[in-house]
Design a protein around this motif. Sequence first.
Motif, mmCIF file in Angstrom:
data_model
loop_
_atom_site.group_PDB
_atom_site.id
_atom_site.type_symbol
_atom_site.label_atom_id
_atom_site.label_comp_id
_atom_site.label_asym_id
_atom_site.label_seq_id
_atom_site.Cartn_x
_atom_site.Cartn_y
_atom_site.Cartn_z
ATOM 1 N N ASN A 1 -1.365 -0.550 -1.365
ATOM 2 C CA ASN A 1 -2.329 -1.648 -1.262
ATOM 3 C C ASN A 1 -2.239 -2.592 -2.461
ATOM 4 O OD1 ASN A 1 -4.546 -2.914 0.179
ATOM 5 N ND2 ASN A 1 -5.832 -2.227 -1.511
ATOM 6 N N GLY A 2 -2.033 -2.036 -3.647
ATOM 7 C CA GLY A 2 -1.966 -2.858 -4.853
ATOM 8 C C GLY A 2 -0.718 -3.721 -4.928
ATOM 9 N N LEU A 3 0.407 -3.238 -4.387
ATOM 10 C CA LEU A 3 1.649 -4.023 -4.401
ATOM 11 C C LEU A 3 1.669 -5.121 -3.340
ATOM 12 C CD1 LEU A 3 4.380 -1.274 -4.932
ATOM 13 C CD2 LEU A 3 3.723 -3.088 -6.532
ATOM 14 N N HIS A 4 0.900 -4.905 -2.280
ATOM 15 C CA HIS A 4 0.917 -5.818 -1.130
ATOM 16 C C HIS A 4 0.805 -7.313 -1.492
ATOM 17 C CE1 HIS A 4 0.398 -7.209 2.955
ATOM 18 N NE2 HIS A 4 -0.723 -7.795 2.593
ATOM 19 N N PRO A 5 -0.060 -7.735 -2.404
ATOM 20 C CA PRO A 5 -0.135 -9.168 -2.712
ATOM 21 C C PRO A 5 1.101 -9.711 -3.443
ATOM 22 C CG PRO A 5 -2.146 -8.056 -3.390
ATOM 23 C CD PRO A 5 -1.154 -6.996 -3.037
ATOM 24 N N ASP B 1 -9.715 5.749 -0.008
ATOM 25 C CA ASP B 1 -9.834 4.435 -0.652
ATOM 26 C C ASP B 1 -10.995 4.361 -1.630
ATOM 27 O OD1 ASP B 1 -11.855 4.531 1.247
ATOM 28 O OD2 ASP B 1 -11.679 2.406 1.752
ATOM 29 N N MET B 2 -11.314 5.492 -2.235
ATOM 30 C CA MET B 2 -12.406 5.515 -3.197
ATOM 31 C C MET B 2 -12.053 6.497 -4.303
ATOM 32 S SD MET B 2 -15.138 7.557 -0.836
ATOM 33 C CE MET B 2 -14.761 6.655 0.644
ATOM 34 N N ALA B 3 -12.812 6.471 -5.352
ATOM 35 C CA ALA B 3 -12.557 7.368 -6.480
ATOM 36 C C ALA B 3 -13.873 7.947 -6.966
ATOM 37 C CB ALA B 3 -11.868 6.609 -7.604
ATOM 38 N N ASN C 1 -7.415 -4.614 -3.687
ATOM 39 C CA ASN C 1 -6.333 -5.254 -4.435
ATOM 40 C C ASN C 1 -6.736 -6.660 -4.856
ATOM 41 O OD1 ASN C 1 -5.934 -6.943 -2.194
ATOM 42 N ND2 ASN C 1 -4.173 -5.806 -1.452
ATOM 43 N N LYS C 2 -5.794 -7.385 -5.418
ATOM 44 C CA LYS C 2 -6.054 -8.735 -5.940
ATOM 45 C C LYS C 2 -6.609 -9.688 -4.867
ATOM 46 C CE LYS C 2 -3.760 -12.662 -7.996
ATOM 47 N NZ LYS C 2 -2.564 -13.215 -8.551
ATOM 48 N N LEU C 3 -6.209 -9.471 -3.604
ATOM 49 C CA LEU C 3 -6.665 -10.336 -2.506
ATOM 50 C C LEU C 3 -7.953 -9.820 -1.858
ATOM 51 C CD1 LEU C 3 -3.191 -10.989 -0.816
ATOM 52 C CD2 LEU C 3 -4.400 -12.418 -2.493
ATOM 53 N N ASP C 4 -8.612 -8.865 -2.536
ATOM 54 C CA ASP C 4 -9.845 -8.262 -2.050
ATOM 55 C C ASP C 4 -9.623 -7.491 -0.749
ATOM 56 O OD1 ASP C 4 -12.482 -7.673 -2.663
ATOM 57 O OD2 ASP C 4 -13.269 -9.261 -1.371
ATOM 58 N N GLN C 5 -8.412 -6.952 -0.579
ATOM 59 C CA GLN C 5 -8.090 -6.145 0.593
ATOM 60 C C GLN C 5 -8.252 -4.677 0.225
ATOM 61 O OE1 GLN C 5 -4.112 -7.622 0.866
ATOM 62 N NE2 GLN C 5 -4.609 -9.046 2.513
ATOM 63 N N GLY C 6 -8.891 -3.953 1.081
ATOM 64 C CA GLY C 6 -9.130 -2.528 0.874
ATOM 65 C C GLY C 6 -9.617 -1.942 2.171
#
Length: 145
Positions: free
Chosen positions: A16-20, A35-37, A65-70
């Motif tokens: 997810n983090g690499l996607h943008p 998707d949580m910690a 991620n940077k694009l607010d995708q999760g």
Amino acid sequence: MLTGPNTASASEMLINGLHPYVQVIQVGDRTYGKDMASTTISTPEEIHGSERSWHLLPMVYKIYNKLDQGNYNAGILPQKPINEFDFLPLVPIGDIQDPLIEEVLHTINAHKPQARNASDKKHKTNIHQYLGSSYETIPIEISPR
């Protein structure tokens, strides 16, 4: 990225983090969906030996991620779905006959510039090109469920 139903947490965060930033090609099965910690809150130090010691692991944040995708709590679906358990018995890790590795090599080769002539094709494609010649595979046996 090779994924399966037990791919979770940091692996999903990486996808997810690499996607943008880059095209992530996921091969395999849907991921687990963590998707949580959490963080650990324990019994205070002065009463650790007590029979009443306790630990709490509250979920403290959701991962985006940077694009607010999760919001991948149902897992992340691969672009190239393959259930490796449809190909039993499993081959050793890294073997080019592994259906996931085979798909990855096919995808890489499909995106490579074509050789200009036959003399440019020096090596047959194999996993050692990508992982190094010292990579050693060890057979494992998995029985069907």
